[in-house]
Scaffold this active site. Structure first.
Site, PDB file in Angstrom:
ATOM      1  N   GLU A 177       0.832  -1.224   0.000  1.00  0.00           N
ATOM      2  CA  GLU A 177       0.000   0.000   0.000  1.00  0.00           C
ATOM      3  C   GLU A 177       0.862   1.268   0.000  1.00  0.00           C
ATOM      4  O   GLU A 177       0.802   2.093   0.924  1.00  0.00           O
ATOM      5  CB  GLU A 177      -0.947  -0.015   1.191  1.00  0.00           C
ATOM      6  CG  GLU A 177      -1.935  -1.167   1.124  1.00  0.00           C
ATOM      7  CD  GLU A 177      -2.945  -1.183   2.263  1.00  0.00           C
ATOM      8  OE1 GLU A 177      -2.679  -0.573   3.303  1.00  0.00           O
ATOM      9  OE2 GLU A 177      -4.007  -1.805   2.095  1.00  0.00           O
ATOM     10  N   GLU A 377      -5.468  -8.449  -0.840  1.00  0.00           N
ATOM     11  CA  GLU A 377      -6.122  -8.322   0.473  1.00  0.00           C
ATOM     12  C   GLU A 377      -7.591  -8.011   0.268  1.00  0.00           C
ATOM     13  O   GLU A 377      -7.934  -7.111  -0.505  1.00  0.00           O
ATOM     14  CB  GLU A 377      -5.545  -7.165   1.305  1.00  0.00           C
ATOM     15  CG  GLU A 377      -4.188  -7.395   1.879  1.00  0.00           C
ATOM     16  CD  GLU A 377      -3.724  -6.226   2.753  1.00  0.00           C
ATOM     17  OE1 GLU A 377      -4.574  -5.575   3.414  1.00  0.00           O
ATOM     18  OE2 GLU A 377      -2.514  -5.959   2.749  1.00  0.00           O
TER      19      GLU A 377
HETATM   20  C1  BG6 Z   1      -4.313  -3.033   4.960  1.00  0.00           C
HETATM   21  C2  BG6 Z   1      -2.939  -3.441   5.393  1.00  0.00           C
HETATM   22  O1  BG6 Z   1      -4.362  -1.648   4.952  1.00  0.00           O
HETATM   23  O2  BG6 Z   1      -5.393  -3.376   5.729  1.00  0.00           O
HETATM   24  C3  BG6 Z   1      -2.894  -4.531   6.445  1.00  0.00           C
HETATM   25  O3  BG6 Z   1      -2.131  -3.793   4.318  1.00  0.00           O
HETATM   26  C4  BG6 Z   1      -4.013  -4.308   7.436  1.00  0.00           C
HETATM   27  O4  BG6 Z   1      -1.622  -4.537   7.030  1.00  0.00           O
HETATM   28  C5  BG6 Z   1      -5.343  -4.413   6.693  1.00  0.00           C
HETATM   29  O5  BG6 Z   1      -3.987  -5.143   8.537  1.00  0.00           O
HETATM   30  C6  BG6 Z   1      -6.575  -4.284   7.581  1.00  0.00           C
HETATM   31  O6  BG6 Z   1      -6.517  -3.095   8.303  1.00  0.00           O
HETATM   32  P1  BG6 Z   1      -6.644  -3.084   9.886  1.00  0.00           P
HETATM   33  O7  BG6 Z   1      -6.349  -1.688  10.263  1.00  0.00           O
HETATM   34  O8  BG6 Z   1      -8.055  -3.478  10.170  1.00  0.00           O
HETATM   35  O9  BG6 Z   1      -5.661  -4.062  10.381  1.00  0.00           O
END
Ligand code: BG6
Length: 478
Positions: A177, A377
């Protein structure tokens, strides 16, 4: 039909600093992530203090202890039939201070073993080179990515990885990201997490952060070059958090404001990495705000010659934007916040649920860049509680089911998609809040926000659900 291609890479994604723990073991140096406390520091207001306080709890120090338990965890992923696993390498395990003369053999050996374990379990490794952490010593010594020397420091690290793991890893992602860096200007702390910059009060933060981004863009081009020279068939990806932002109304002023917001948040980064050059609107932006970037002719040539091979992105949610934001309720979100969408439902953490936005994003990205895409993701963060000895995570199942159905539609639309990684197939520390109780996993980990728990792993209802999705290539989606 919901059917996916036979070779479609179904799997999951994790990040070293959120799951490994063992922050002082195996010769590891301290990384910026080791200074993040729980609950208070948000990735949306990123920052840390470069000093550990023994009275504070640092959730990433032990995390879910993946470092010692990875075999057990990979066996569980294998039971679900994972065809790929996205994991990151902790830079500070390989180069404890970032710029050491020699890499740390114990760190290299750990990832040798991890990769072998993935491959033994029939998973294609998808490796992130830097996921929200860099050796903390680089902050002190260079002021992070604000310093051009970081390109050379990073190149040495990448060269070591390609030399050692190039025989087993085809898919690489350079920075997780990368667009999260723009949030560093808003940090409430002196130290910025994504770029590793130590801000002084007199600094022009935009100037420093965009200069840091330029150095990262050059580092990406260097990585693509090295990847192609050192490995046959390697695919080097650039990644953003993709958060499609819709105009709150069809008022042309709202539409224009939204157009600009989308560029600034994510599109700009993809334009540079995919097309290999700075877009015209960025040059205008630099002039308007009096930002002067140091960019050499060689940098620009290299970037043009070595754009990324594929577009990797995370997708969790969408936002809306308006020329009159004061008229509308706001909402939190992944990396960026914005205005609420009255047509969508919201998770318990205030993130919108927008499966159609994923089909839209896939088509939009493929249309603009015409490169293979990879959803690296997508997931649903929730509070999970046991009922009759079981976690019935029906909301997560629904979210994933709907997002995968829209993904299948995008493939039918003609989008070239390499794979899909569910974020956090095993509960891990939240990047945004440092909480453990914001969970994404198919596997529950007994650990709370204060660090209490046995770390025992337990399958949730979604475990068998995802297993069935993979086994049927999406045929079981409803
Ligand atoms: C993404 C990241 O922004 O979202 C991850 O690459 C992160 O590292 C994931 O864990 C979910 O976000 P959060 O803040 O709920 O952990």
């Amino acid at each position: 039909m919901n059917k996916f291609p036979e070779n479609f890479l179904f799997g999951g994604a994790i990040a070293a600093n959120q799951c490994e723990g063992a922050y002082r073991e195996g010769g590891k140096g301290l990384s910026v992530a080791d200074f993040l406390t729980g609950g208070t520091v948000s990735s949306r207001k990123p920052g840390f203090q470069l000093k550990l306080d023994e009275n504070k709890y640092y959730p990433r120090h032990r995390s879910i202890d993946f470092y010692h338990r990875y075999k057990e965890d990979i066996a569980l992923f294998a039971e679900m039939g994972f065809r790929c696993l996205r994991a990151s390498i902790a830079w500070s395990r390989i180069y404890p201070n970032g710029d050491d003369e020699q890499p740390n053999e114990e760190g290299l050996q750990f990832y040798d073993d991890l990769l072998d374990e993935m491959i033994r379990n029939h998973m294609e490794p998808v490796i992130t080179i830097s996921h929200f952490e860099m050796p903390a010593a680089l902050v002190d010594k260079y002021n992070g990515w604000a310093n051009r020397e970081m390109i050379n420091v990073f190149k040495r690290y990448v060269h070591t990885l390609f030399e050692r793991y190039g025989d087993r890893v085809k898919y690489w992602i350079v920075f997780n990201e990368i667009n999260a860096a723009v949030n560093d200007v808003k940090g409430t702390h002196e130290y910025a997490i994504h770029t590793g910059i130590h801000f002084r009060p007199e600094d022009d933060r935009y100037q420093l952060v965009y200069q840091a981004c330029h150095h990262q863009f050059v580092a990406i081009a260097e990585t693509v070059k090295m990847g192609h020279e050192m490995m046959d068939g390697a695919m080097i990806g650039g990644m953003v958090a993709f958060i499609p932002t819709y105009a709150r109304t069809c008022d042309p002023d709202d539409v224009m404001k939204t157009f600009t917001a989308n560029r600034k948040k994510g599109v700009f980064f993809l334009d540079v990495m995919s097309r290999g050059e700075y877009p015209y609107y960025f040059e205008t932006y630099l002039k308007k705000y009096g930002i002067q970037l140091e960019r050499t002719e060689e940098d620009l040539k290299l970037m043009k010659q070595y754009p990324i091979d594929y577009v990797a992105f995370s997708y969790y949610m969408s936002l809306t934007e308006s020329a009159h934001p004061e008229n509308y309720p706001t909402t939190d979100g992944n990396v960026f916040s914005g205005l609420k969408n009255p047509y969508l439902q919201y998770s318990r953490f205030g993130w919108s649920v927008d499966p159609v936005g994923l089909r839209y994003s896939l088509n939009w990205l493929y249309d603009r860049y015409q490169k293979p895409l990879f959803i690296v993701e997508n997931g649903y963060g929730d509070y999970d509680t046991f009922e009759n000895g079981m976690i019935q995570d029906d909301d997560r199942i629904q979210y994933l089911n709907d997002h995968l159905k829209e993904t299948a539609k995008a493939i039918e639309d003609g989008v070239d998609l390499i794979g899909y990684c569910e974020w956090g197939p095993i509960d891990l520390v939240s990047a945004g809040t440092g909480d453990m109780e914001k969970r994404y996993g198919f596997i529950y980990v007994d650990l709370d926000n204060q660090g209490n728990g046995t770390l025992k792993r337990t399958k949730k209802k979604s475990f068998d659900w995802y297993k069935e999705v993979i086994a049927t290539n999406g045929g079981s989606l409803k």
